[in-house]
Design a protein around this motif. Structure first.
Motif, PDB file in Angstrom:
ATOM      1  N   SER A 247     108.135  59.623 103.900  1.00 48.91           N
ATOM      2  CA  SER A 247     107.388  59.421 105.148  1.00 48.91           C
ATOM      3  C   SER A 247     105.898  59.211 104.892  1.00 48.91           C
ATOM      4  O   SER A 247     105.179  58.756 105.787  1.00 48.91           O
TER       5      SER A 247
ATOM      6  N   ARG B 124     104.775  55.780 105.928  1.00 50.73           N
ATOM      7  CA  ARG B 124     105.126  55.311 107.262  1.00 50.73           C
ATOM      8  C   ARG B 124     104.065  54.375 107.847  1.00 50.73           C
ATOM      9  O   ARG B 124     104.377  53.348 108.450  1.00 50.73           O
TER      10      ARG B 124
ATOM     11  N   ASN C 134     104.445  50.594 109.531  1.00 55.12           N
ATOM     12  CA  ASN C 134     104.110  50.353 110.929  1.00 55.12           C
ATOM     13  C   ASN C 134     103.247  49.104 111.074  1.00 55.12           C
ATOM     14  O   ASN C 134     103.377  48.337 112.019  1.00 55.12           O
TER      15      ASN C 134
ATOM     16  N   PHE D 141     112.467  57.153 107.182  1.00 54.17           N
ATOM     17  CA  PHE D 141     111.317  57.795 106.541  1.00 54.17           C
ATOM     18  C   PHE D 141     111.665  59.260 106.275  1.00 54.17           C
ATOM     19  O   PHE D 141     111.946  60.024 107.196  1.00 54.17           O
TER      20      PHE D 141
END
Length: 802
Positions: free
Chosen positions: A643, A646, A650, A663
């Motif tokens: 994660s 992430r 995005n 994630f």
């Protein structure tokens, strides 16, 4: 009628054992010393001449003499290939590469090709004289390809050097690269088959030093080079742009400046052959010269000699590329037959051309251009008459003959189509095997590409000649030529962008090649068989191919393929249930993307069209670039990644919209039949940037510890089993990434490490490898072996020899 009439086809009788000898020599890789090869060649040549003399003086020849001649030619081919390919010359630079590894050396030699220069690199081909390392100068003899890259931190213009100059290079000598992964192009083998023994790399143009400008022969210095330079300058000034580069490829074989995108358009449209200087150019030149010479009252034999001399000149002008040499040899044989007033036989002409080329350099037998050009000609000679006979029996073809003008044009188009089709039929499986791609639209594109490129070729010769005498006429010719070339480029781009313009053929193998040619023989060369019976046999061959292929590839084992993609490790796990897990996605640079060059080709070669799970254990900038390419160009169902990254995804969400993104915050398990993937992710231990993977299949365990930055040894002991089967060490291996205690605790049967090129890091890797090997560990490096592949049934794991 006998299949082989030796007296009618003597050259064919000779070329078959010659090719067989070369093939056997290549396959068994016999290591014959240089002096022994030379001595055997001399003896073979004397014996061959003696047998030919005896046969020519004898009215009746017993079969055994033909057999002796056959064996003699076979042995000649066998030894001749060894002389060029596998001989052990003590003065070869290959003997000193390992000693000078990672050591800066000086190489002295002569340029045997014009330098290939661009803004950031100079590429040279050198015939070496000596090498200096550890303050020792040693005489060496080899051909070496050198790449000298621009030093970004130092402005130093390259010295003006040219063909034949004696130079000194400072840098590093490397052995030829190995084949990295199954199905990939073997660049090292390609270089070796083209007479290159080693590679050389240097950074900084200041590492090139001119020792002496070499005076060329009068012909090269005052005729060949000026003519070529003038031709290039004329084309650049009168046409220029992509059309100019296209014309230089047509006329002079200068293709280095044709853009990558246009070359790809040529390949996809199936017309890449038209920019290869070859038989078309030679035929054009021969016809034009013969027409011009008809205006002069000189004997026919002198006309033939003049044409022959011009062909030799043109062959040298275009750099003696193999394709033009082959065409010149064929044309010369035809011209010689005209002088001797002999009726030419297609098979003898083709065979004599092959014999001459293979005697000069037997390595040409493995050149793609040699194989395709000869096989295309043979296919046209054999298959075109059959296709023409079929077409002639059709009603529409017979009706065409009623119109003397329109009918002639239509028949010409049909003949061109059938000739292209015959060549395509004959070369299709070879093209599919070699290039993993065949063009679907080539039958259409060649209908206009061949005649228009012929016209552009003739106009190209004309505008160069006109520019010497009358500039306005040269300009007019250039405008017409530019229009034709522009039309061709636009058309090729249009056809290459069709979704069906080409078909990828990664699944094609040698079984397909054999069955394909059996089908061709059944369809065209068994006249007594009925059409229905032929079609039934072809259908059965197709069905047999799929059945046999399925049997060959069926397995109940799981395969672990550790691909050679540089320092970033990548492993493909394939299960018997056709589930595919990819761990790591490889890395990339500005000029190299391992997803494009290594990973996707391997997936397609294995018949895989989808990655079910992609595990990204960690991610750098270069790896992210590679991941983008992989997702854009291959189907990936699900991606697991820490994660920590992430925010990156995005920002790039559109690229990954078709993937299910996971994630990871904590450790988890993926189950698939007998296989378990334990993914460990504890941010407190691994700084949150990386994951640790343990794959278990039956009693076998496979550890992937790539890029886990910080380990707590106690934590490591809780998540890893003892006596693991394979440990994939981080990167190229270093005790900075994994402790000796951890290795002792896991006691792996095999340790796999990735390849690495940077000297400082490679030193750590070498220490790591040598330390482990001294302790008895089996360490395998992708940098030395290429991809490392294992098969396991859950009880036993074995290395696959690919």
């Amino acid at each position: 009628m006998q299949i082989f009439e030796f007296k009618k086809y003597p050259a064919l009788f000779a070329v078959i054992p010659l090719i067989a000898g070369i093939l056997v020599s290549y396959i068994i890789e016999a290591k014959i010393p240089f002096t022994a090869s030379l001595s055997a060649l001399l003896l073979q040549s004397i014996l061959f001449i003696a047998i030919i003399y005896f046969i020519s003086k004898t009215s009746y020849i017993n079969t055994r003499y033909y057999f002796i001649l056959f064996i003699t030619i076979f042995l000649f081919g066998f030894i001749r290939f060894q002389f060029f390919y596998n001989n052990f010359d003590e003065s070869s630079i290959v003997n000193y590469i390992e000693d000078s590894k990672d050591t800066e050396v000086k190489v002295y030699g002569k340029l045997i090709e014009h330098p290939d220069i661009d803004e950031g690199r100079i590429k040279l081909l050198i015939e070496t004289d000596s090498i200096k390392y550890f303050n020792k100068v040693i005489s060496v003899n080899c051909n070496l390809t050198a790449s000298i890259y621009k030093n970004k931190f130092k402005e130093f213009p390259p010295q003006k050097i040219g063909y034949g100059d004696l130079i000194e290079l400072k840098g590093n000598v490397q052995k030829l690269p190995h084949k990295r992964n199954p199905g990939e192009f073997d660049y090292g083998q390609y270089l070796k088959l083209h007479g290159i023994d080693a590679m050389f790399t240097s950074y900084g143009f200041e590492n090139i030093k001119l020792i002496e400008h070499n005076e060329h022969s009068f012909i090269k210095q005052h005729i060949l080079f000026p003519v070529k330079e003038y031709s290039i300058k004329t084309i650049d000034s009168l046409i220029g742009g992509e059309e100019g580069e296209f014309l230089k490829g047509l006329v002079l074989g200068e293709r280095s400046n044709i853009s990558k995108e246009i070359k790809q358009d040529f390949v996809n449209a199936g017309v890449s052959h038209i920019i290869a200087v070859s038989g078309l150019n030679v035929a054009y030149l021969t016809i034009v010269l013969m027409l011009i010479l008809q205006l002069f009252p000189i004997k026919y034999i002198y006309k033939i000699i003049i044409v022959f001399l011009f062909l030799i000149f043109y062959m040298n002008l275009t750099g003696n590329v193999p394709s033009i040499v082959r065409a010149t040899v064929m044309a010369s044989i035809f011209l010689l037959s005209q002088i001797l007033e002999r009726k030419t036989n297609s098979f003898n002409v083709i065979s004599v051309a092959a014999i001459i080329i293979l005697i000069i350099d037997p390595r040409q037998l493995f050149d793609a251009g040699f194989i395709l050009s000869f096989w295309a000609i043979i296919s046209i000679v054999l298959i075109y008459p059959k296709l023409h006979k079929i077409a002639s029996g059709m009603k529409f073809y017979q009706k065409i003959g009623n119109d003397p003008y329109k009918g002639r044009i239509i028949k010409g188009v049909i003949a061109l189509f059938l000739g292209t089709l015959a060549a395509q039929i004959g070369t299709l499986p070879i093209t599919a095997l070699m290039f993993k791609k065949i063009s679907i639209v080539s039958l259409i594109t060649n209908l206009f590409a061949i005649p228009l490129s012929n016209a552009a070729l003739g106009l190209g010769f004309a505008l160069i000649i006109f520019s010497l005498f009358y500039t306005p006429l040269a300009v007019l010719t250039a405008n017409v030529t530019m229009f034709i070339l522009h039309y061709l480029l636009v058309s090729f781009n249009y056809f290459s962008n069709f979704s069906f313009s080409f078909l990828e053929t990664y699944s094609i193998d040698y079984l397909f090649l054999v069955l394909f040619y059996i089908a061709v023989i059944v369809l065209f060369f068994i006249p007594q068989m009925k059409t229905a019976a032929r079609l039934i046999i072809v259908v059965l061959l197709i069905l047999n191919y799929f059945v046999i292929n399925d049997l060959i590839h069926s397995t109940d084992k799981v395969r672990f393929a550790y691909l050679d993609v540089g320092n970033s490790g990548t492993c493909l796990i394939s299960t018997p249930g056709n589930k595919n897990v990819l761990i790591g996605c490889g890395a990339s640079s500005v000029k190299y993307t391992s997803a494009e060059r290594n990973i996707i080709p391997y997936l397609k070669l294995q018949g895989i069209n989808k990655i079910d799970v992609l595990l990204i254990t960690s991610l750098s900038k270069n790896e992210f670039r590679n991941l983008e390419f992989l997702v854009k160009n291959f189907q990936v169902s699900r991606i697991y990644i820490p994660s920590y990254y992430r925010s990156v995804f995005n920002a790039e969400h559109k690229i990954f919209k078709d993937c299910e993104m996971k994630f990871i915050e904590n450790s988890f398990v993926i189950k698939n039949d007998m296989m378990r993937l334990f993914v460990f992710h504890e941010p407190a231990v691994t700084t949150g940037k990386s994951m640790f993977v343990n794959v278990q299949y039956g009693n076998e365990s496979f550890i992937f510890s790539d890029a886990v930055e910080v380990y707590d040894d106690n934590y490591y002991q809780t998540i890893t089993p003892r006596d693991v089967t394979i440990l994939k060490a981080p990167g190229a291996g270093s005790f900075n990434n994994i402790s000796a205690e951890s290795l002792l605790m896991t006691n792996p049967k095999y340790i796999v490490i990735s390849s690495l090129d940077k000297k400082k890091k490679r030193l750590n890797s070498d220490i790591f490898v040598s330390s482990l090997r001294s302790l008895g560990y089996n360490v395998i490096e992708t940098g030395d072996k290429g991809a490392i592949i294992f098969d396991t049934d859950g009880e036993r794991t074995e290395i696959v020899d690919w």
